[in-house]
Enzyme design. Structure first.
Site, mmCIF file in Angstrom:
data_model
loop_
_atom_site.group_PDB
_atom_site.id
_atom_site.type_symbol
_atom_site.label_atom_id
_atom_site.label_comp_id
_atom_site.label_asym_id
_atom_site.label_seq_id
_atom_site.Cartn_x
_atom_site.Cartn_y
_atom_site.Cartn_z
ATOM 1 N N ALA A 40 -23.820 23.828 -11.970
ATOM 2 C CA ALA A 40 -23.906 24.547 -13.243
ATOM 3 C C ALA A 40 -24.619 25.879 -13.033
ATOM 4 O O ALA A 40 -25.534 25.985 -12.212
ATOM 5 C CB ALA A 40 -24.674 23.722 -14.269
ATOM 6 N N GLU A 107 -18.078 13.638 -10.437
ATOM 7 C CA GLU A 107 -19.372 13.473 -9.773
ATOM 8 C C GLU A 107 -19.850 12.054 -10.035
ATOM 9 O O GLU A 107 -20.295 11.741 -11.140
ATOM 10 C CB GLU A 107 -20.404 14.479 -10.300
ATOM 11 C CG GLU A 107 -20.077 15.916 -9.971
ATOM 12 C CD GLU A 107 -21.158 16.902 -10.395
ATOM 13 O OE1 GLU A 107 -22.143 16.492 -11.049
ATOM 14 O OE2 GLU A 107 -21.009 18.090 -10.067
#
Length: 144
Positions: A40, A107
């Site tokens: 991110a 993930e």
């Protein structure tokens, strides 16, 4: 493996990812693209809220080069965690079939606290957080 991160630390994670890809011979543009798939942007990470954690079996992690790999879901401990996270109010944040709504690849280690009721509903209906929030917003709008 990772819990709360400050913005400064997220910048380090971001820059380190880009550098790793560049060290592998990727162009700056390719390294940025690959980094965006798993990391991110600073000031945009759930880790900065304190509601997300990267959780993985430490033995599996250490025997696979200290890397967070989606294939960790083959580990029995990781399978248990994925299957029981909702019992504790957590969801697997970036699921195998959720990339279209999240923008992030699968993930198997990234969990997000959403509360037990929300986690159970999201898991039962195979919803990403984005899909769940959209559903809640639609219900709120319909109730008005």
């Amino acid at each position: 493996m990772s819990g709360y991160r400050s913005v400064a630390y997220q910048k380090e994670v971001w820059n380190q990812s880009i550098q790793t890809y560049e060290n592998q011979g990727k162009s700056a543009k390719e390294a940025l693209k690959l980094t965006k798939e798993y990391v991110a942007v600073p000031s945009g990470s759930e880790h900065e809220t304190g509601l997300a954690a990267d959780i993985m079996n430490t033995h599996w992690y250490s025997t696979h080069g200290n890397q967070l790999l989606s294939s960790s879901d083959k580990n029995k401990g990781q399978q248990w965690l994925i299957n029981h996270a909702a019992d504790y109010g957590f969801v697997l944040r970036f699921t195998k079939d959720g990339k279209q709504s999240t923008g992030i690849d699968y993930e198997s280690w990234h969990f997000r606290y959403v509360g037990k009721a929300s986690a159970e509903f999201m898991t039962k209906h195979n919803l990403t957080l984005e899909q769940y929030v959209s559903l809640l917003q639609a219900r709120e709008k319909a109730a008005k």
